[in-house]
Design an enzyme around this catalytic site. Structure first.
Site, PDB file in Angstrom:
ATOM      1  N   ASP A 134     -11.488   4.730 -27.206  1.00  0.00           N
ATOM      2  CA  ASP A 134     -11.003   5.881 -26.312  1.00  0.00           C
ATOM      3  C   ASP A 134     -12.123   6.147 -25.342  1.00  0.00           C
ATOM      4  O   ASP A 134     -11.679   6.196 -24.215  1.00  0.00           O
ATOM      5  CB  ASP A 134     -10.398   6.786 -27.222  1.00  0.00           C
ATOM      6  CG  ASP A 134      -9.500   7.995 -26.277  1.00  0.00           C
ATOM      7  OD1 ASP A 134      -8.940   7.343 -25.732  1.00  0.00           O
ATOM      8  OD2 ASP A 134      -9.729   9.161 -26.723  1.00  0.00           O
ATOM      9  N   ARG A 179      -0.238   5.711 -10.986  1.00  0.00           N
ATOM     10  CA  ARG A 179      -1.312   6.414 -11.618  1.00  0.00           C
ATOM     11  C   ARG A 179      -1.702   5.711 -12.970  1.00  0.00           C
ATOM     12  O   ARG A 179      -2.552   6.529 -13.559  1.00  0.00           O
ATOM     13  CB  ARG A 179      -0.781   7.975 -11.897  1.00  0.00           C
ATOM     14  CG  ARG A 179      -0.279   8.655 -10.680  1.00  0.00           C
ATOM     15  CD  ARG A 179      -0.023  10.085 -10.958  1.00  0.00           C
ATOM     16  NE  ARG A 179       1.222  10.256 -11.620  1.00  0.00           N
ATOM     17  CZ  ARG A 179       1.681  10.984 -12.673  1.00  0.00           C
ATOM     18  NH1 ARG A 179       0.661  11.234 -13.490  1.00  0.00           N
ATOM     19  NH2 ARG A 179       2.875  10.890 -13.099  1.00  0.00           N
ATOM     20  N   LYS A 180      -0.985   4.866 -13.392  1.00  0.00           N
ATOM     21  CA  LYS A 180      -1.291   4.317 -14.579  1.00  0.00           C
ATOM     22  C   LYS A 180      -2.376   3.167 -14.714  1.00  0.00           C
ATOM     23  O   LYS A 180      -2.105   2.114 -13.968  1.00  0.00           O
ATOM     24  CB  LYS A 180       0.018   3.729 -15.430  1.00  0.00           C
ATOM     25  CG  LYS A 180       0.825   4.836 -15.690  1.00  0.00           C
ATOM     26  CD  LYS A 180       2.156   4.457 -16.339  1.00  0.00           C
ATOM     27  CE  LYS A 180       2.823   3.506 -15.303  1.00  0.00           C
ATOM     28  NZ  LYS A 180       4.124   3.219 -15.935  1.00  0.00           N
TER      29      LYS A 180
HETATM   30  C1  LIG Z   1     -16.639  10.881 -20.633  1.00  0.00           C
HETATM   31  C2  LIG Z   1     -15.793  10.765 -22.052  1.00  0.00           C
HETATM   32  C3  LIG Z   1     -14.485  10.201 -21.555  1.00  0.00           C
HETATM   33  C4  LIG Z   1     -13.505  10.336 -22.751  1.00  0.00           C
HETATM   34  C5  LIG Z   1     -12.084   9.951 -22.408  1.00  0.00           C
HETATM   35  C6  LIG Z   1     -11.312  10.351 -23.461  1.00  0.00           C
HETATM   36  C7  LIG Z   1      -9.981  10.134 -23.189  1.00  0.00           C
HETATM   37  C8  LIG Z   1      -9.200  10.955 -24.209  1.00  0.00           C
HETATM   38  O1  LIG Z   1      -9.264  11.008 -25.383  1.00  0.00           O
HETATM   39  S1  LIG Z   1      -7.867  12.060 -23.274  1.00  0.00           S
HETATM   40  C9  LIG Z   1      -7.435  12.961 -24.920  1.00  0.00           C
HETATM   41  C10 LIG Z   1      -6.283  12.361 -25.560  1.00  0.00           C
HETATM   42  N1  LIG Z   1      -5.092  12.262 -24.537  1.00  0.00           N
HETATM   43  C11 LIG Z   1      -4.389  13.402 -24.420  1.00  0.00           C
HETATM   44  O2  LIG Z   1      -4.333  14.555 -25.162  1.00  0.00           O
HETATM   45  C12 LIG Z   1      -3.276  13.168 -23.443  1.00  0.00           C
HETATM   46  C13 LIG Z   1      -2.153  14.109 -23.856  1.00  0.00           C
HETATM   47  N2  LIG Z   1      -0.958  13.825 -22.864  1.00  0.00           N
HETATM   48  C14 LIG Z   1      -0.891  14.396 -21.612  1.00  0.00           C
HETATM   49  O3  LIG Z   1      -1.683  15.225 -21.129  1.00  0.00           O
HETATM   50  C15 LIG Z   1       0.253  13.923 -20.743  1.00  0.00           C
HETATM   51  O4  LIG Z   1       1.256  13.300 -21.396  1.00  0.00           O
HETATM   52  C16 LIG Z   1      -0.339  12.792 -19.754  1.00  0.00           C
HETATM   53  C17 LIG Z   1      -1.620  13.365 -18.945  1.00  0.00           C
HETATM   54  C18 LIG Z   1      -1.032  11.747 -20.531  1.00  0.00           C
HETATM   55  C19 LIG Z   1       0.692  12.339 -18.957  1.00  0.00           C
HETATM   56  O5  LIG Z   1       1.254  13.476 -18.251  1.00  0.00           O
HETATM   57  P1  LIG Z   1       2.128  13.347 -16.952  1.00  0.00           P
HETATM   58  O6  LIG Z   1       1.290  12.843 -15.779  1.00  0.00           O
HETATM   59  O7  LIG Z   1       2.553  14.708 -16.691  1.00  0.00           O
HETATM   60  O8  LIG Z   1       3.128  12.245 -17.572  1.00  0.00           O
HETATM   61  P2  LIG Z   1       4.241  11.687 -16.984  1.00  0.00           P
HETATM   62  O9  LIG Z   1       4.313  11.699 -15.383  1.00  0.00           O
HETATM   63  O10 LIG Z   1       5.408  11.885 -17.880  1.00  0.00           O
HETATM   64  O11 LIG Z   1       3.697   9.869 -17.131  1.00  0.00           O
HETATM   65  C20 LIG Z   1       2.794   9.435 -16.221  1.00  0.00           C
HETATM   66  C21 LIG Z   1       3.265   7.854 -16.369  1.00  0.00           C
HETATM   67  O12 LIG Z   1       2.560   7.501 -17.861  1.00  0.00           O
HETATM   68  C22 LIG Z   1       3.427   7.084 -18.763  1.00  0.00           C
HETATM   69  N3  LIG Z   1       3.459   7.665 -20.047  1.00  0.00           N
HETATM   70  C23 LIG Z   1       3.359   8.881 -20.298  1.00  0.00           C
HETATM   71  N4  LIG Z   1       3.150   8.940 -21.735  1.00  0.00           N
HETATM   72  C24 LIG Z   1       3.017   7.819 -22.188  1.00  0.00           C
HETATM   73  C25 LIG Z   1       2.936   7.108 -23.375  1.00  0.00           C
HETATM   74  N5  LIG Z   1       2.798   7.770 -24.416  1.00  0.00           N
HETATM   75  N6  LIG Z   1       2.880   5.730 -23.684  1.00  0.00           N
HETATM   76  C26 LIG Z   1       3.141   5.168 -22.513  1.00  0.00           C
HETATM   77  N7  LIG Z   1       3.346   5.648 -21.548  1.00  0.00           N
HETATM   78  C27 LIG Z   1       3.242   6.856 -21.160  1.00  0.00           C
HETATM   79  C28 LIG Z   1       5.132   7.562 -18.165  1.00  0.00           C
HETATM   80  O13 LIG Z   1       6.229   6.702 -18.283  1.00  0.00           O
HETATM   81  C29 LIG Z   1       4.597   7.619 -16.564  1.00  0.00           C
HETATM   82  O14 LIG Z   1       4.762   6.394 -16.219  1.00  0.00           O
HETATM   83  P3  LIG Z   1       5.835   6.163 -14.677  1.00  0.00           P
HETATM   84  O15 LIG Z   1       4.928   6.903 -13.678  1.00  0.00           O
HETATM   85  O16 LIG Z   1       5.957   4.731 -14.596  1.00  0.00           O
HETATM   86  O17 LIG Z   1       7.179   7.059 -15.124  1.00  0.00           O
END
Ligand SMILES: CCCCCCCC(=O)SCCNC(=O)CCNC(=O)[C@H](O)C(C)(C)COP(=O)(O)OP(=O)(O)OC[C@H]1O[C@@H](n2cnc3c(N)ncnc32)[C@H](O)[C@@H]1OP(=O)(O)O
Length: 216
Positions: A134, A179-180
Site C-alpha cells: 500500500d 482521477r484513478k
Molecule cells: C507517504 C506514504 C504514502 C502512503 C499511502 C497510503 C495510502 C493509503 O493507505 S490511503 C488509506 C486507506 N484508504 C482509505 O482510507 C480510503 C477511504 N476511501 C475514501 O476516502 C474514498 O472512498 C476515496 C477517496 C477512495 C474515493 O472517494 P471519492 O473520490 O469521493 O469517490 P468516488 O468519486 O465515488 O470514486 C472515484 C472513482 O474511484 C472508484 N472507486 C471508489 N472506490 C472504489 C473501490 N473500493 N474499488 C474500486 N473503485 C473504486 C469509483 O468508482 C470512481 O470511479 P469513476 O470516476 O469511474 O466513477
C-alpha cells in the site's frame, strides 16, 4: 534529501522526496528514515548502493524518501506518526527505501523486514506485507499525479517472506483513467527468482466532496 536538478549529457536528473508532492507544511529538516542505518544487512546495502548509483549517474531513477510522519503531527496537532516509520529502533520493523523510475513509470522499493513484523513463525505478517505494498503503490500513484487514497487493494500471497530478509517491491502503472490510477505490484526475492506476493490497486485522487489528503 533536498530537491536537486542538474544537467548531464543533455539529460536532467531530478532527486526529490515525497514531501515535495504534499503540502508545504513540513518541518524544514525532517529525519530521513530512508538513509542507511546500522541495521541494514549486506543485501539491503548492496541494493541501496546499486539504485543510488543509478540515481546519481543516470537519468532514470528518482530517489524518494518519506519524511517520517513529523508533518502529520503538525497537521492534526497530535502525536500521529507515519505508520511505517513509527518505530525508532533501527531494523525492528519496516526498513525501506523507494526509487522511482520516471521513464517506465515504475517504482522499486527495497524492504528489509524486522523482527517486530512476525506473523507465521519466522515469517512476515501478511498485514505488514500489505502495508508495504500500500505504501509503495500509494506513493507511486501520488508521485505520478497528486496525493491519492487507496480505494481498492487486491493481494495474493504466493510464498512466505522469511523474517529479517530483504525483498524487492516493484510497482508499475497499469492504467490511468481520469482521477484513478491502476497500479500493479510484485514482491520478490532480491534476485527476482522467487515470487512472494502480487497485488493490484486502484488509487484515485479524492474527489472534491471526499475526505482525502487534499482536505487535511
Ligand atoms: C507517504 C506514504 C504514502 C502512503 C499511502 C497510503 C495510502 C493509503 O493507505 S490511503 C488509506 C486507506 N484508504 C482509505 O482510507 C480510503 C477511504 N476511501 C475514501 O476516502 C474514498 O472512498 C476515496 C477517496 C477512495 C474515493 O472517494 P471519492 O473520490 O469521493 O469517490 P468516488 O468519486 O465515488 O470514486 C472515484 C472513482 O474511484 C472508484 N472507486 C471508489 N472506490 C472504489 C473501490 N473500493 N474499488 C474500486 N473503485 C473504486 C469509483 O468508482 C470512481 O470511479 P469513476 O470516476 O469511474 O466513477
Amino acid at each position: 534529501m533536498k530537491l536537486s536538478k542538474k544537467k548531464k549529457n543533455k539529460q536532467t536528473v531530478f532527486c526529490f522526496n515525497v514531501q515535495h508532492v504534499l503540502p508545504k507544511i513540513f518541518p524544514r529538516k525532517p529525519r530521513d528514515f530512508s538513509l542507511p542505518n546500522s541495521s541494514w544487512g549486506k543485501e539491503m546495502m548492496e541494493l541501496y548502493n546499486h539504485y543510488n548509483r543509478l540515481t546519481a549517474d543516470q537519468s532514470v531513477y528518482l530517489c524518494c524518501v518519506s519524511s517520517g510522519g513529523a508533518y502529520l503531527s503538525k497537521i492534526i496537532q497530535s502525536k500521529a506518526r507515519l505508520f511505517t516509520r513509527n518505530i525508532r529502533d533501527p531494523g525492528a520493523a519496516f526498513e525501506y527505501v523507494l526509487f522511482f523510475r520516471q521513464d517506465k513509470l515504475k517504482c522499486v522499493c527495497i524492504f528489509q523486514a524486522g523482527h517486530l513484523l512476525e506473523g507465521p513463525p519466522g515469517h512476515v505478517h501478511g498485514g505488514a506485507i500489505a502495508t508495504m505494498i500500500d505504501t509503495v503503490t500509494g506513493t507511486h500513484a501520488s508521485l505520478l499525479s497528486a496525493p491519492v487514497m487507496t480505494a481498492n487493494l487486491n493481494v495474493n500471497y504466493r510464498s512466505p517472506i522469511p523474517l529479517g530478509s530483504t525483498v524487492l517491491i516493484e510497482s508499475i502503472l497499469d492504467k490511468e483513467d481520469g482521477r484513478k490510477m491502476y497500479i500493479s505490484c510484485r514482491v520478490t526475492s532480491t534476485d527476482g527468482s522467487k515470487l512472494h506476493t502480487e497485488a493490484t490497486g486502484n488509487c484515485p485522487q479524492p474527489g472534491e466532496s471526499s475526505e482525502g489528503p487534499s482536505h487535511l
